[in-house]
Design a protein around this motif. Structure first.
Motif, PDB file in Angstrom:
ATOM      1  N   CYS A 198     -12.754   1.237   1.480  1.00 25.71           N
ATOM      2  CA  CYS A 198     -12.822  -0.220   1.453  1.00 25.71           C
ATOM      3  C   CYS A 198     -14.016  -0.720   0.658  1.00 25.71           C
ATOM      4  O   CYS A 198     -15.064  -0.072   0.582  1.00 25.71           O
ATOM      5  CB  CYS A 198     -12.872  -0.792   2.873  1.00 25.71           C
ATOM      6  N   VAL A 235      -8.160   6.543   2.412  1.00 28.23           N
ATOM      7  CA  VAL A 235      -8.289   5.089   2.362  1.00 28.23           C
ATOM      8  C   VAL A 235      -9.759   4.703   2.488  1.00 28.23           C
ATOM      9  O   VAL A 235     -10.475   5.203   3.365  1.00 28.23           O
ATOM     10  CB  VAL A 235      -7.461   4.416   3.478  1.00 28.23           C
ATOM     11  N   PHE A 278      -9.185  -0.851  -0.214  1.00 24.85           N
ATOM     12  CA  PHE A 278      -8.868  -2.203   0.235  1.00 24.85           C
ATOM     13  C   PHE A 278     -10.085  -3.108   0.092  1.00 24.85           C
ATOM     14  O   PHE A 278     -11.227  -2.681   0.292  1.00 24.85           O
ATOM     15  CB  PHE A 278      -8.432  -2.197   1.704  1.00 24.85           C
ATOM     16  N   ARG A 300      -5.191   4.915   6.880  1.00 21.27           N
ATOM     17  CA  ARG A 300      -5.752   3.626   7.285  1.00 21.27           C
ATOM     18  C   ARG A 300      -6.438   3.750   8.643  1.00 21.27           C
ATOM     19  O   ARG A 300      -7.526   3.203   8.858  1.00 21.27           O
ATOM     20  CB  ARG A 300      -4.626   2.595   7.331  1.00 21.27           C
ATOM     21  N   THR A 301      -5.816   4.474   9.547  1.00 17.97           N
ATOM     22  CA  THR A 301      -6.420   4.685  10.870  1.00 17.97           C
ATOM     23  C   THR A 301      -7.736   5.444  10.751  1.00 17.97           C
ATOM     24  O   THR A 301      -8.714   5.132  11.441  1.00 17.97           O
ATOM     25  CB  THR A 301      -5.452   5.454  11.781  1.00 17.97           C
ATOM     26  N   GLU A 350     -10.393   3.014   9.669  1.00 17.69           N
ATOM     27  CA  GLU A 350     -10.767   2.124  10.768  1.00 17.69           C
ATOM     28  C   GLU A 350     -11.643   2.854  11.787  1.00 17.69           C
ATOM     29  O   GLU A 350     -12.595   2.279  12.328  1.00 17.69           O
ATOM     30  CB  GLU A 350      -9.509   1.560  11.426  1.00 17.69           C
ATOM     31  N   ARG A 354      -0.476   5.392   6.722  1.00 18.30           N
ATOM     32  CA  ARG A 354      -0.818   4.861   8.040  1.00 18.30           C
ATOM     33  C   ARG A 354      -1.927   5.687   8.686  1.00 18.30           C
ATOM     34  O   ARG A 354      -2.861   5.144   9.280  1.00 18.30           O
ATOM     35  CB  ARG A 354       0.423   4.830   8.933  1.00 18.30           C
ATOM     36  N   ALA A 414       0.827  -1.212   0.000  1.00 19.91           N
ATOM     37  CA  ALA A 414       0.000   0.000   0.000  1.00 19.91           C
ATOM     38  C   ALA A 414       0.858   1.258   0.000  1.00 19.91           C
ATOM     39  O   ALA A 414       0.604   2.210  -0.738  1.00 19.91           O
ATOM     40  CB  ALA A 414      -0.918  -0.012   1.222  1.00 19.91           C
ATOM     41  N   LEU A 466      -9.950  -5.967   7.039  1.00 21.26           N
ATOM     42  CA  LEU A 466      -9.401  -5.504   5.771  1.00 21.26           C
ATOM     43  C   LEU A 466      -8.365  -6.485   5.261  1.00 21.26           C
ATOM     44  O   LEU A 466      -7.531  -6.967   6.024  1.00 21.26           O
ATOM     45  CB  LEU A 466      -8.789  -4.109   5.938  1.00 21.26           C
TER      46      LEU A 466
END
Length: 332
Positions: free
Chosen positions: A184, A182, A251, A216-217, A220, A213, A167, A232
């Motif tokens: 999904c 990010v 993702f 992604r957080t 989430e 990073r 990624a 994921l």
């Protein structure tokens, strides 16, 4: 009645294996030599450190393994932690090919154990104990020597290899401006989760952030706030945002069934409301997913410098979980 109980036990074993598979692990090849001096080895992800003083580690080996006799009686063995480019070696040592060391570069350790070239770390061990444990034996090794590199390790989760740096590398290759967002594409028993926005239906997305990073957080956090329980998986699509001010990383993942808020809805894969998805890149992602879902063969799309990017095949869903368990000797 006996057949029913056997079926229930088999189903329970399969579900237990799947539960164990929810824990991401590294991938190792454990090596030694026969009494005649021939190299032997097998792939294992059931490996862990045990103690620093004395320095001990353990690895598990199925009693059904063809290597059980050699490793139960050998006085030494080595653990090679594979790098992310060594999937082929992992597969080779998990197979039943006659010569697993063919075309593999290796050298002998101080204890005469094979050390595989390119491993990100290795541990040269004397056998401290062999413990009987159900359908496996536990090899406990006392570490006599070790070394490591800065390479990325090969990782394994739910029957698939993970590309830990993919990624970040993909994001760097597409855009250097506007940060990263990010999102999904979540599958729930053959249905895809979409979110209603002011621009029509879209994918669940986190807020734009400076780097991968953080992005992604943010995703989430968005999923957690919406009560979505998801895992994921692999990176599915990378492209510049429609507005051109960020890089989008989408993702693929799996989600648990459960109550959804009013702005969320599950659609069967082949009945997605594409006419109500106004963002062209998202519509393209969903159309591609419909096609790839039918064939159970997926790819990673990465935007190109011109009008079109490229799709890189992903090896996924090629082997049923039960078949994988039977063919490989490395699952505890």
């Amino acid at each position: 009645m006996a057949a029913q109980k056997d079926g229930e036990r088999s189903d329970q074993r399969l579900r237990l294996r799947q539960a164990f598979g929810s824990f991401a692990t590294g991938v190792t090849v454990v090596t030694s030599r026969t009494s005649e001096g021939a190299p032997v080895g097998f792939t294992a992800n059931s490996f862990t450190s045990v103690s620093l003083e004395p320095p001990l580690l353990l690895v598990c080996l199925a009693k059904t393994s063809s290597n059980i006799g050699h490793f139960s009686q050998a006085g030494h063995f080595a653990v090679n932690i594979l790098g992310e480019a060594q999937k082929g070696i992992s597969n080779r040592f998990a197979s039943r090919v006659p010569d697993r060391f063919a075309d593999v570069i290796w050298r002998s350790s101080a204890l005469k154990n094979p050390l595989i070239d390119g491993a990100v770390a290795w541990f040269d061990c004397e056998t401290d104990n062999v413990v009987d444990a159900g359908d496996h034996v536990v090899l406990i090794g006392r570490i006599a020597g070790f070394d490591q590199t800065d390479g990325r390790p090969l990782a394994y989760l739910r029957g698939h290899y993970l590309d830990l740096g993919l990624a970040e590398t993909a994001a760097e290759s597409v855009s250097h401006h506007g940060g990263v967002r990010v999102g999904c594409l979540l599958n729930c028993q053959g249905q895809v989760l979409l979110r209603q926005t002011s621009e029509g239906w879209g994918l669940p997305m986190g807020a734009a952030r400076p780097g991968f990073r953080e992005g992604r957080t943010a995703l989430e956090d968005t999923l957690c706030q919406s009560g979505i329980r998801a895992e994921l998986g692999f990176l599915y699509s990378v492209f510049d945002a429609p507005s051109g001010n960020a890089t989008w990383l989408i993702f693929h993942g799996d989600m648990e069934d459960g109550p959804l808020s009013d702005d969320l809805r599950l659609f069967p894969v082949q009945d997605l409301p594409l006419q109500d998805v106004t963002l062209r890149p998202v519509r393209s992602v969903l159309r591609r997913y419909q096609s790839e879902f039918r064939e159970a063969r997926f790819g990673l799309y990465v935007d190109g410098s011109k009008s079109a990017g490229q799709i890189n095949p992903i090896d996924r869903n090629a082997t049923p979980w039960s078949k994988l368990m039977n063919e490989q000797e490395n699952i505890a």
